[in-house]
Design an enzyme around this catalytic site. Structure first.
Site, mmCIF file in Angstrom:
data_model
loop_
_atom_site.group_PDB
_atom_site.id
_atom_site.type_symbol
_atom_site.label_atom_id
_atom_site.label_comp_id
_atom_site.label_asym_id
_atom_site.label_seq_id
_atom_site.Cartn_x
_atom_site.Cartn_y
_atom_site.Cartn_z
ATOM 1 N N HIS A 1 3.941 19.663 8.669
ATOM 2 C CA HIS A 1 2.743 20.045 7.752
ATOM 3 C C HIS A 1 3.273 21.253 6.820
ATOM 4 C CE1 HIS A 1 -1.286 21.272 6.535
ATOM 5 N NE2 HIS A 1 -1.728 20.031 6.976
ATOM 6 N N CYS B 1 -0.495 16.396 3.165
ATOM 7 C CA CYS B 1 0.138 17.844 3.453
ATOM 8 C C CYS B 1 1.535 17.691 4.053
ATOM 9 C CB CYS B 1 -0.601 18.733 4.251
ATOM 10 S SG CYS B 1 -2.444 19.270 3.388
ATOM 11 N N LYS C 1 -10.367 20.480 14.296
ATOM 12 C CA LYS C 1 -10.041 18.997 14.533
ATOM 13 C C LYS C 1 -10.289 18.709 16.274
ATOM 14 C CE LYS C 1 -6.047 18.732 11.517
ATOM 15 N NZ LYS C 1 -6.225 19.814 10.575
ATOM 16 N N GLN D 1 -2.658 18.188 16.209
ATOM 17 C CA GLN D 1 -2.852 16.779 16.274
ATOM 18 C C GLN D 1 -2.714 16.531 17.866
ATOM 19 O OE1 GLN D 1 -3.981 14.910 14.252
ATOM 20 N NE2 GLN D 1 -3.827 16.287 12.246
ATOM 21 N N ASP E 1 3.275 23.486 16.344
ATOM 22 C CA ASP E 1 2.107 23.199 15.627
ATOM 23 C C ASP E 1 1.310 22.050 16.722
ATOM 24 O OD1 ASP E 1 -0.034 21.991 14.329
ATOM 25 O OD2 ASP E 1 1.061 21.711 12.339
#
Length: 472
Positions: free
Chosen positions: A181, A427, A284, A261, A258
């Site tokens: 991202h 992104c 999220k 997700q 990261d």
């Protein structure tokens, strides 16, 4: 005839971007008016409930059981029930979280860590309880390893500026993948420009996942940090973080993950993963916007300089210098997002009530159903690996339709069918260029979605493709 022509003119502003001014034989149904279902009574009753228990309810899918907790999903657009498939961008919020936010502002709004009065003590207790909830949720060794930030982007910037600028020098190397991202790339570009450190990118394998063997080949004693996603927001693929950490540690490199997700969709154990830093966002994972968190190993955090200066992050302030508090206060300058952090804690309570393993298993099934359903649509190209027993795939699909722009697909699905998906580069422009495209459409699911909604999406997509291809 005149009435139809007038309706056609009135609806021109709803045409997909690439079709405007091409001419169209008839109007798109509806005028974009939002109609809310008459559910106010139910909304109020749900909002007053704490974390709902599902034990006494009959067997049903997790999506069917949880939808009652998300009032926003009751909306209708031009007679179409909302189908929200943009969860990769942000998730919806259950009534339990909204009630927690309302309770804070209504009953004990006050600043934290600074007052001895009752309201401040209650706010401080709830704020720090939220930190403990986050720590337990990701199995941190110590709640002091959890830093509240504005979002995951700020958390990555914190590491880049506080750790990166102090530890990187000319010739050092930062390893990333082409599937990261922008939030995980741009801060390290800043650091590279300021320090002379070199950015190195891992490409994709033939399965359209970051090539782990290539990553291993890039590692050397020049590598100082490896920045990788846990689950790709475009490809839906999951990286073997433990393996990446082990290889990186052998050359003395730190690892930043990261997990935006993954944390909302599956059990994540930071001690098992072993990464030095891990970031995620509240919004999220059914929590409020405006807050996220950084997990960092305490000994590393203790060695880092502050990211921002101001109140709360200090020990003592003198005219010419200051000394700094220990983590986490060192990295939380000024008044934090108190209500939002408390809301994040409420979201964790809500998710934990069902169990992340249960959510993960349901979303695997739902994601596979989405993938197979999309695969049956002619001229559709899905990016990333296929679901399999051995390889995890997130419940999202980025795709394109031959000779159709993804933004047109998203617009018509929204206006004609009430289906909300994403279009654009998500992104991840470097990844899209690597795939040889400039944009894609993306349908991303969460546990409150259902197979029936997938069916509505697929039906709408087929209708949309038929309409759009007829215009060429």
């Amino acid at each position: 005839m005149a009435t139809a022509a007038a309706a056609g003119v009135a609806s021109l502003r709803y045409f997909p971007s690439s079709l405007r001014n091409r001419g169209y034989p008839g109007p798109i149904r509806g005028g974009g008016v939002v109609t809310l279902s008459p559910r106010q009574g139910r909304y109020a009753s749900v909002a007053a409930v704490a974390v709902p228990s599902r034990e006494a309810e009959p067997a049903s899918s997790l999506g069917d059981l949880t939808r009652v907790d998300f009032p926003i999903l009751d909306q209708e657009f031009d007679g179409n029930k909302l189908v929200y498939f943009d969860n990769g961008a942000t998730s919806q919020k259950p009534s339990h979280v909204m009630k927690a936010l309302d309770d804070y502002y209504r009953f004990y709004n006050s600043n934290v860590h600074r007052g001895i009065h009752n309201l401040s003590a209650k706010a401080t207790g709830a704020y720090e309880a939220a930190r403990i909830k986050v720590a337990n949720f990701v199995n941190a060794a110590d709640s002091r390893e959890i830093i509240f930030t504005r979002n995951a982007t700020e958390a990555i910037n914190l590491v880049a500026y506080s750790w990166g600028l102090s530890n990187l020098k000319q010739g050092d190397e930062i390893v990333l993948t082409v599937a990261e991202h922008h939030s995980a790339i741009v801060p390290w570009q800043f650091v590279s420009q300021k320090t002379g450190a070199v950015l190195k990118y891992v490409g994709l394998s033939k399965e359209e996942v970051p090539d782990i063997e290539q990553l291993k080949g890039l590692l050397s004693n020049k590598t100082k940090i490896v920045v990788v996603h846990h689950v790709s927001n475009v490809l839906g693929s999951m990286l073997p973080i433990e393996e990446i950490v082990a290889c990186s540690n052998r050359v003395g490199a730190k690892v930043l993950v990261d997990a935006c997700q993954s944390v909302p969709h599956m059990p994540v154990d930071v001690q098992k993963l072993g990464a030095d830093f891990l970031v995620a966002s509240s919004h999220k994972m059914c929590g409020p916007t405006g807050v996220g968190f950084l997990h960092g190993k305490f000994e590393i955090l203790s060695s880092m300089e502050p990211f921002l200066g101001g109140g709360e992050m200090i020990a003592d302030v003198f005219q010419d210098q200051s000394t700094y508090a220990e983590p986490p206060s060192r990295f939380e300058a000024g008044t934090p997002a108190i209500g939002e952090a408390i809301g994040l804690g409420a979201a964790i309570d809500y998710l934990s009530n069902f169990g992340m393993q249960r959510i993960h298993e349901y979303e695997k099934e739902l994601g596979a159903y989405l993938y197979e359903s999309l695969l049956s649509v002619p001229k559709v190209r899905i990016y990333g690996p296929a679901p399999s027993q051995s390889d995890h795939r997130a419940p999202l699909c980025s795709f394109n339709v031959e000779n159709v722009h993804p933004t047109d697909i998203a617009e018509i699905l929204d206006l004609q069918h009430g289906v909300a998906i994403r279009s654009g580069h998500h992104c991840a422009q470097i990844l899209h260029r690597t795939l040889g495209i400039t944009a894609s459409a993306r349908a991303s699911l969460h546990f409150y979605n259902t197979k029936e909604e997938v069916d509505v999406f697929i039906h709408g997509l087929k209708d949309t493709i038929d309409f759009l291809t007829s215009q060429h």
